[in-house]
Design a protein around this motif. Structure first.
Motif, PDB file in Angstrom:
ATOM      1  N   ARG A   1       0.834  -1.200   0.000  1.00 31.83           N
ATOM      2  CA  ARG A   1       0.000   0.000   0.000  1.00 31.83           C
ATOM      3  C   ARG A   1       0.867   1.247   0.000  1.00 31.83           C
ATOM      4  O   ARG A   1       0.630   2.192  -0.758  1.00 31.83           O
ATOM      5  CB  ARG A   1      -0.891  -0.027   1.239  1.00 31.83           C
ATOM      6  CG  ARG A   1      -1.780   1.188   1.418  1.00 31.83           C
ATOM      7  CD  ARG A   1      -2.572   1.080   2.731  1.00 31.83           C
ATOM      8  NE  ARG A   1      -3.697   1.996   2.770  1.00 31.83           N
ATOM      9  CZ  ARG A   1      -3.643   3.219   3.270  1.00 31.83           C
ATOM     10  NH1 ARG A   1      -2.492   3.681   3.752  1.00 31.83           N
ATOM     11  NH2 ARG A   1      -4.734   3.974   3.271  1.00 31.83           N
ATOM     12  N   ASP A   2       1.880   1.270   0.856  1.00 30.60           N
ATOM     13  CA  ASP A   2       2.730   2.460   0.970  1.00 30.60           C
ATOM     14  C   ASP A   2       3.454   2.762  -0.339  1.00 30.60           C
ATOM     15  O   ASP A   2       3.576   3.925  -0.736  1.00 30.60           O
ATOM     16  CB  ASP A   2       3.747   2.280   2.100  1.00 30.60           C
ATOM     17  CG  ASP A   2       3.110   2.337   3.479  1.00 30.60           C
ATOM     18  OD1 ASP A   2       1.940   2.769   3.572  1.00 30.60           O
ATOM     19  OD2 ASP A   2       3.765   1.921   4.453  1.00 30.60           O
TER      20      ASP A   2
ATOM     21  N   LEU B   1       0.860   4.205  -2.889  1.00 26.94           N
ATOM     22  CA  LEU B   1       0.491   5.584  -2.569  1.00 26.94           C
ATOM     23  C   LEU B   1       1.652   6.539  -2.828  1.00 26.94           C
ATOM     24  O   LEU B   1       1.456   7.658  -3.327  1.00 26.94           O
ATOM     25  CB  LEU B   1       0.028   5.678  -1.114  1.00 26.94           C
ATOM     26  CG  LEU B   1      -1.304   4.995  -0.800  1.00 26.94           C
ATOM     27  CD1 LEU B   1      -1.592   5.064   0.692  1.00 26.94           C
ATOM     28  CD2 LEU B   1      -2.444   5.640  -1.583  1.00 26.94           C
TER      29      LEU B   1
ATOM     30  N   GLU C   1      -6.924   6.391  -1.779  1.00 24.94           N
ATOM     31  CA  GLU C   1      -6.660   5.320  -0.826  1.00 24.94           C
ATOM     32  C   GLU C   1      -7.699   4.202  -0.942  1.00 24.94           C
ATOM     33  O   GLU C   1      -7.372   3.022  -0.775  1.00 24.94           O
ATOM     34  CB  GLU C   1      -6.608   5.893   0.589  1.00 24.94           C
ATOM     35  CG  GLU C   1      -5.377   6.783   0.808  1.00 24.94           C
ATOM     36  CD  GLU C   1      -5.374   7.467   2.163  1.00 24.94           C
ATOM     37  OE1 GLU C   1      -6.195   7.092   3.032  1.00 24.94           O
ATOM     38  OE2 GLU C   1      -4.546   8.394   2.352  1.00 24.94           O
TER      39      GLU C   1
ATOM     40  N   ASP D   1      -7.187  12.313  -1.367  1.00 25.23           N
ATOM     41  CA  ASP D   1      -6.666  11.202  -0.567  1.00 25.23           C
ATOM     42  C   ASP D   1      -7.697  10.104  -0.337  1.00 25.23           C
ATOM     43  O   ASP D   1      -7.392   8.910  -0.448  1.00 25.23           O
ATOM     44  CB  ASP D   1      -6.153  11.715   0.779  1.00 25.23           C
ATOM     45  CG  ASP D   1      -4.818  12.441   0.665  1.00 25.23           C
ATOM     46  OD1 ASP D   1      -4.150  12.298  -0.382  1.00 25.23           O
ATOM     47  OD2 ASP D   1      -4.444  13.159   1.610  1.00 25.23           O
ATOM     48  N   GLU D   2      -8.919  10.492  -0.011  1.00 23.41           N
ATOM     49  CA  GLU D   2      -9.942   9.512   0.353  1.00 23.41           C
ATOM     50  C   GLU D   2     -10.199   8.515  -0.774  1.00 23.41           C
ATOM     51  O   GLU D   2     -10.229   7.298  -0.554  1.00 23.41           O
ATOM     52  CB  GLU D   2     -11.242  10.235   0.713  1.00 23.41           C
ATOM     53  CG  GLU D   2     -12.375   9.289   1.098  1.00 23.41           C
ATOM     54  CD  GLU D   2     -13.682  10.015   1.359  1.00 23.41           C
ATOM     55  OE1 GLU D   2     -14.610   9.367   1.878  1.00 23.41           O
ATOM     56  OE2 GLU D   2     -13.785  11.208   1.035  1.00 23.41           O
TER      57      GLU D   2
ATOM     58  N   ARG E   1       1.488   9.787  -5.313  1.00 25.66           N
ATOM     59  CA  ARG E   1       1.707  11.118  -4.735  1.00 25.66           C
ATOM     60  C   ARG E   1       2.936  11.806  -5.314  1.00 25.66           C
ATOM     61  O   ARG E   1       3.017  13.034  -5.359  1.00 25.66           O
ATOM     62  CB  ARG E   1       1.768  11.009  -3.216  1.00 25.66           C
ATOM     63  CG  ARG E   1       0.369  10.765  -2.640  1.00 25.66           C
ATOM     64  CD  ARG E   1       0.341  10.392  -1.185  1.00 25.66           C
ATOM     65  NE  ARG E   1      -1.048  10.259  -0.729  1.00 25.66           N
ATOM     66  CZ  ARG E   1      -1.450   9.497   0.283  1.00 25.66           C
ATOM     67  NH1 ARG E   1      -0.548   8.784   0.983  1.00 25.66           N
ATOM     68  NH2 ARG E   1      -2.721   9.442   0.616  1.00 25.66           N
TER      69      ARG E   1
ATOM     70  N   VAL F   1      -6.499   2.037  -3.874  1.00 26.31           N
ATOM     71  CA  VAL F   1      -5.338   1.222  -3.529  1.00 26.31           C
ATOM     72  C   VAL F   1      -5.720   0.123  -2.546  1.00 26.31           C
ATOM     73  O   VAL F   1      -5.286  -1.034  -2.675  1.00 26.31           O
ATOM     74  CB  VAL F   1      -4.218   2.111  -2.958  1.00 26.31           C
ATOM     75  CG1 VAL F   1      -3.079   1.261  -2.374  1.00 26.31           C
ATOM     76  CG2 VAL F   1      -3.672   3.038  -4.058  1.00 26.31           C
ATOM     77  N   ASP F   2      -6.560   0.451  -1.572  1.00 25.85           N
ATOM     78  CA  ASP F   2      -6.924  -0.529  -0.543  1.00 25.85           C
ATOM     79  C   ASP F   2      -7.886  -1.597  -1.055  1.00 25.85           C
ATOM     80  O   ASP F   2      -7.779  -2.771  -0.690  1.00 25.85           O
ATOM     81  CB  ASP F   2      -7.568   0.193   0.649  1.00 25.85           C
ATOM     82  CG  ASP F   2      -6.581   1.049   1.427  1.00 25.85           C
ATOM     83  OD1 ASP F   2      -5.364   0.807   1.304  1.00 25.85           O
ATOM     84  OD2 ASP F   2      -7.037   1.961   2.142  1.00 25.85           O
TER      85      ASP F   2
END
Length: 537
Positions: free
Chosen positions: A66-67, A70, A87, A83-84, A74, A90-91
């Motif tokens: 995940r990191d 992201l 994420e 962001d919402e 970014r 990705v999640d």
């Protein structure tokens, strides 16, 4: 017509995913399609799906997180990411793919070595893994419904990973191609749409074709269904999911929103902004409206969609292989020809204040006899001759005159390009320095010769290159649950969205091959589940 819990508008990959997710969550579902065919842009696409840390990567032991995902997005952000929703993509992306594979609505495999598009950014994967291809699907499993898939009359009996686009040789034994054609086996977006359609039909979700939705109905603040052009009203107890595709084929919407000229879209004319208009009328907040999934295109004369509209093809391999270069109306190079197609829009959209014009639209792909003998051009494959609509001449001077360029300028540009190509480097635009530059090149060669080769053997050719796109990616803003937001940033009760009909959760960032379908499937899954739960009351 009977009412339902969840009403899905649009039968592309996002819409069918939403319908399947809502059904599996216990809702009764109806799936409406405005046209007379299923699949839209998804059906004519390459079908590649980009999802970080996806189940196929995990099964192969490929490292991702995940990191990392992201961080990658970014590092590319120019202020259009939220962001919402980023994420949420990705999640939930790996979960969405696992869901679709688990109900036999997808069967995918890794595209070996297919890199992310921006390898200089943190979190990028040079070795690939995030881009997924489809296994072949037999249309015979659909019965009469096979003929109702958009553009199915142009069969694609190969998987992307077998072609140069996916890193393969492009060669499949003739007897195997014959077997696939006899068995009606298809790859690319045809396989994706076919398999999803089969999963829908197996659950009693039969797409309803020719349903022209003209209005969302509402009671108080809540969206309660739709009204069709014939006056029919369909009630949806839990909500409506808008998944109708982009707006690039509506001239007024293009003029109002897109940041630069579009002269030849590669998407089908079904993407005419129907969902955007419905959401705007419902008071939706918009986002990302100037962006698109850009791509240079080739628009052969006489190549048309069933309705007579000009049909264009994305230019991928053609501008990346050796013995060719792009020039503008001044006869000059203006970009790294092998750069990723979506980012190239920045070069094509460069505005010249002196002439008050876009000098790089149209451009010309200038190539020589070496290129013609080895490499494709649109639907033409060697050893077939270069089509007659492509200007040709025995000298660059004659070629320049044919296409209205300054002969001296074109000769100087080609001479400089050739000098550097022979030396194996491109000091002007660094073509060949990135691993991505090499992926679509001639991998029978090594080093920068994969993409760099002099243009020196007549006859010479010039194919006109337009500014196109694969779809728009702006529309109503959603939250992480796929709920469409109003101008007050609160969800509009009963209204959800997915695919190119909404503001893409990755903004204008085309992370890698499949950067359109990855978010589309993920938010189809998210929105379908949320609608089934009636998560905005």
């Amino acid at each position: 017509m009977s009412d339902c819990d969840v009403l899905v508008l649009g039968s592309g990959a996002a819409g069918m995913t939403a319908a399947l997710a809502a059904h599996e969550a216990g809702a009764s579902v109806r799936l409406l399609e405005r046209g007379e065919k299923v699949g839209g842009t998804s059906a004519v696409s390459g079908g590649v799906i980009w999802v970080a840390n996806n189940p196929r990567m995990q099964a192969a032991g490929m490292a991702d997180s995940r990191d990392e995902a992201l961080a990658y997005f970014r590092a590319l952000d120019h202020g259009d990411l939220v962001d919402e929703t980023l994420e949420a993509f990705v999640d939930k992306g790996p979960e969405a793919l696992a869901f679709l594979e688990g109900i036999d609505a997808l069967k995918v495999a890794l595209l070996d070595g297919y890199p992310d598009y921006y390898l200089d950014r943190p979190g990028a994967k040079a070795g690939g893994g995030r881009a997924l291809d489809h296994d072949l699907f037999a249309l015979t499993e659909l019965g009469d419904w096979a003929a109702r898939i958009f553009a199915i009359d142009e069969p694609k009996p190969m998987m992307l990973r077998e072609t140069p686009l996916g890193g393969g040789s492009g060669v499949v034994a003739p007897e195997e191609i014959g077997r696939r054609m006899a068995a009606q086996e298809r790859g690319f977006g045809q396989a994706m749409v076919g398999r999803m359609l089969k999963a829908c039909l197996a659950r009693g979700i039969e797409p309803e074709l020719g349903c022209d939705v003209v209005r969302l109905t509402r009671e108080s603040e809540r969206i309660t269904g739709v009204e069709l052009a014939d006056g029919t009203v369909i009630h949806a107890r839990h909500g409506v999911v808008v998944a109708t595709g982009g707006f690039e084929w509506d001239a007024a919407l293009r003029q109002a929103f897109l940041r630069g000229p579009v002269t030849a879209p590669a998407s089908p004319p079904t993407a005419a902004g129907a969902g955007l208009k419905l959401a705007m009328a419902a008071g939706a907040k918009l986002g990302n409206m100037t962006q698109a999934w850009w791509a240079p295109t080739l628009a052969p004369p006489g190549r048309q969609w069933p309705g007579g509209e000009q049909r264009a093809e994305p230019v991928l391999i053609e501008r990346t292989v050796p013995h060719g270069l792009l020039v503008n109306r001044a006869g000059q190079r203006f970009c790294n020809e092998a750069a990723n197609y979506s980012a190239l829009a920045g070069a094509f959209h460069a505005f010249d204040p002196q002439s008050y014009d876009y000098l790089n639209i149209p451009a010309w792909l200038v190539f020589d006899a070496q290129y013609a003998a080895r490499y494709p051009l649109g639907t033409r494959l060697p050893p077939a001759p270069i089509p007659d609509w492509v200007p040709r001449a025995d000298s660059l001077t004659e070629l320049a005159k044919l296409i209205g360029l300054d002969p001296a300028a074109l000769q100087a540009t080609v001479a400089r390009f050739n000098e550097h190509a022979r030396a194996g480097h491109d000091p002007d635009f660094q073509r060949g320095t990135s691993a991505y530059d090499h992926f679509y090149g001639d991998r029978s060669r090594s080093g920068t010769a994969v993409t760099l080769g002099p243009v020196e053997q007549g006859p010479f050719y010039a194919a006109r290159i337009e500014m196109g796109l694969l779809g728009t990616n702006g529309g109503p803003r959603t939250d992480a649950a796929g709920r469409i937001l109003g101008h007050d940033n609160a969800p509009i009760p009963g209204l959800y969205g997915a695919g190119n009909a909404i503001a893409c959760p990755t903004g204008g960032i085309y992370a890698g091959a499949g950067g359109t379908l990855g978010p589309a499937l993920t938010f189809g899954y998210i929105a379908g589940q949320a609608a089934a739960r009636r998560s905005n009351v």
